[in-house]
Write a protein that holds these residues in place. Structure first.
Motif, PDB file in Angstrom:
ATOM      1  N   ALA A 122       2.405 -36.092 -27.246  1.00 31.96           N
ATOM      2  CA  ALA A 122       2.849 -37.319 -27.907  1.00 31.96           C
ATOM      3  C   ALA A 122       1.656 -38.106 -28.438  1.00 31.96           C
ATOM      4  O   ALA A 122       1.732 -38.721 -29.511  1.00 31.96           O
ATOM      5  N   THR A 142      11.020 -35.217 -34.544  1.00 33.85           N
ATOM      6  CA  THR A 142      11.198 -34.959 -33.121  1.00 33.85           C
ATOM      7  C   THR A 142      11.857 -33.592 -32.966  1.00 33.85           C
ATOM      8  O   THR A 142      12.391 -33.032 -33.937  1.00 33.85           O
ATOM      9  N   ARG A 143      11.867 -33.043 -31.748  1.00 34.84           N
ATOM     10  CA  ARG A 143      12.482 -31.736 -31.534  1.00 34.84           C
ATOM     11  C   ARG A 143      13.984 -31.788 -31.801  1.00 34.84           C
ATOM     12  O   ARG A 143      14.564 -30.820 -32.300  1.00 34.84           O
TER      13      ARG A 143
END
Length: 318
Positions: A40, A56-57
């Motif tokens: 992060a 983001t994933r």
């Protein structure tokens, strides 16, 4: 981990792994920022330095068209599914990319071979002239398409081996059916990944941020994808055929076993009937007082069995 590729003041391509600064000394222009399994903190550093918003994933895994590809005047972003074949299993990884002002940003988790081949190709280039974000993105896609084609060829060889087991070795083990099912699942995953690339390349062909030369390169990639999809569909249909063949051959073998039991049962029914009749405890039964009655009963049993065997042979049931 961050890998930074840039052109230095001397006009040479340079790369650094885990750089202390995203603006290295002697850097003329950055062409590629590759984040693999980035933390992060590393993502926040890239976003702050370059003014981009990384996926983001959860966003990368979404299937909406707006999540798979989006572009603005000088900004292109998208997500794509890449496959990695390792240890006889397929692993899929979502690769996010952003093209901004000639710089390519990639975000991934797996150590994909297509990226390693792209880096190897960059190292072999004599001149970095013409290297920019779109060049790198298309190179990654081309290598991944080649790897997908290699996997489909490998799957077809495995399919041929299974076919040989069924037709020549007459192997009806449970593992054969398991192998067919696993290959079907792998082929489906590969096809989904290839179709996802087809959508991406199609969107890039229509993009206003891609010049004519790169669009011609994209059209060639589209033809390669179409050819691979045809082979993928053929292999999947072949696996379905082999699955049906396997089940059909197993049914035939089971029917043969059942036929044998049926024949044995029917052949021994008349002797059993005769023995049952002469085993009755009636007072008046002429054969009981006959000296040749026992031999007569045995001969009658044998003749009855032979009669049914002859009937089965004549009917070609045996």
């Amino acid at each position: 981990m961050i890998r930074l590729f840039y052109i230095n003041k001397q006009g040479r391509l340079t790369w650094e792994k885990g750089p202390g600064s995203l603006q290295p000394e002697g850097c003329d222009r950055i062409v590629w920022v590759d984040l693999q399994g980035a933390s992060a903190q590393e993502k926040a550093m890239v976003e702050q330095q370059f003014g981009v918003e990384l996926f983001t994933r959860q966003e990368a895994a979404e299937i909406e068209s707006s999540s798979r590809f989006f572009e603005d005047e000088d900004y292109t972003e998208g997500n794509n599914t890449f496959i990695l074949y390792a240890n006889h299993t397929i692993v899929t990884d979502q690769v996010s990319f952003i093209l901004q002002k000639g710089v390519l940003f990639t975000l991934r988790d797996a150590d994909l071979r297509s990226f390693a081949l792209t880096v190897k190709r960059l190292k072999s280039l004599r001149s970095p002239r013409g290297i920019d974000g779109i060049f790198l993105l298309l190179t990654v896609i081309e290598f991944q398409i080649d790897l997908d084609a290699d996997f489909i060829e490998y799957s077809m060889r495995l399919t041929t081996d299974i076919s040989r087991k069924l037709t020549k070795e007459r192997s009806f083990k449970e593992q054969v059916l398991i192998d067919i099912t696993e290959l079907q699942e792998s082929t489906i995953q590969a096809r989904e990944s290839i179709v996802d690339k087809q959508r991406l390349v199609s969107a890039l062909v229509k993009s206003r941020n891609i010049d004519a030369d790169d669009k011609e390169r994209l059209r060639i990639i589209m033809k390669d994808i179409g050819s691979i999809l045809q082979h993928t569909q053929f292999n999947f249909e072949r696996l379905e055929y082999l699955q049906n063949t396997f089940l059909g051959l197993v049914n035939i073998e089971q029917n043969k076993v059942i036929k044998i039991f049926t024949v044995v049962t029917v052949v021994f029914m008349p002797p059993t009937l005769i023995a049952s009749i002469y085993g009755m405890n009636f007072r008046h039964m002429p054969e009981l007082q006959w000296r040749g009655g026992y031999a007569f009963a045995l001969a009658l049993m044998v003749l009855a069995s032979l009669l049914f065997l002859w009937i089965f042979k004549r009917k070609r049931w045996l």
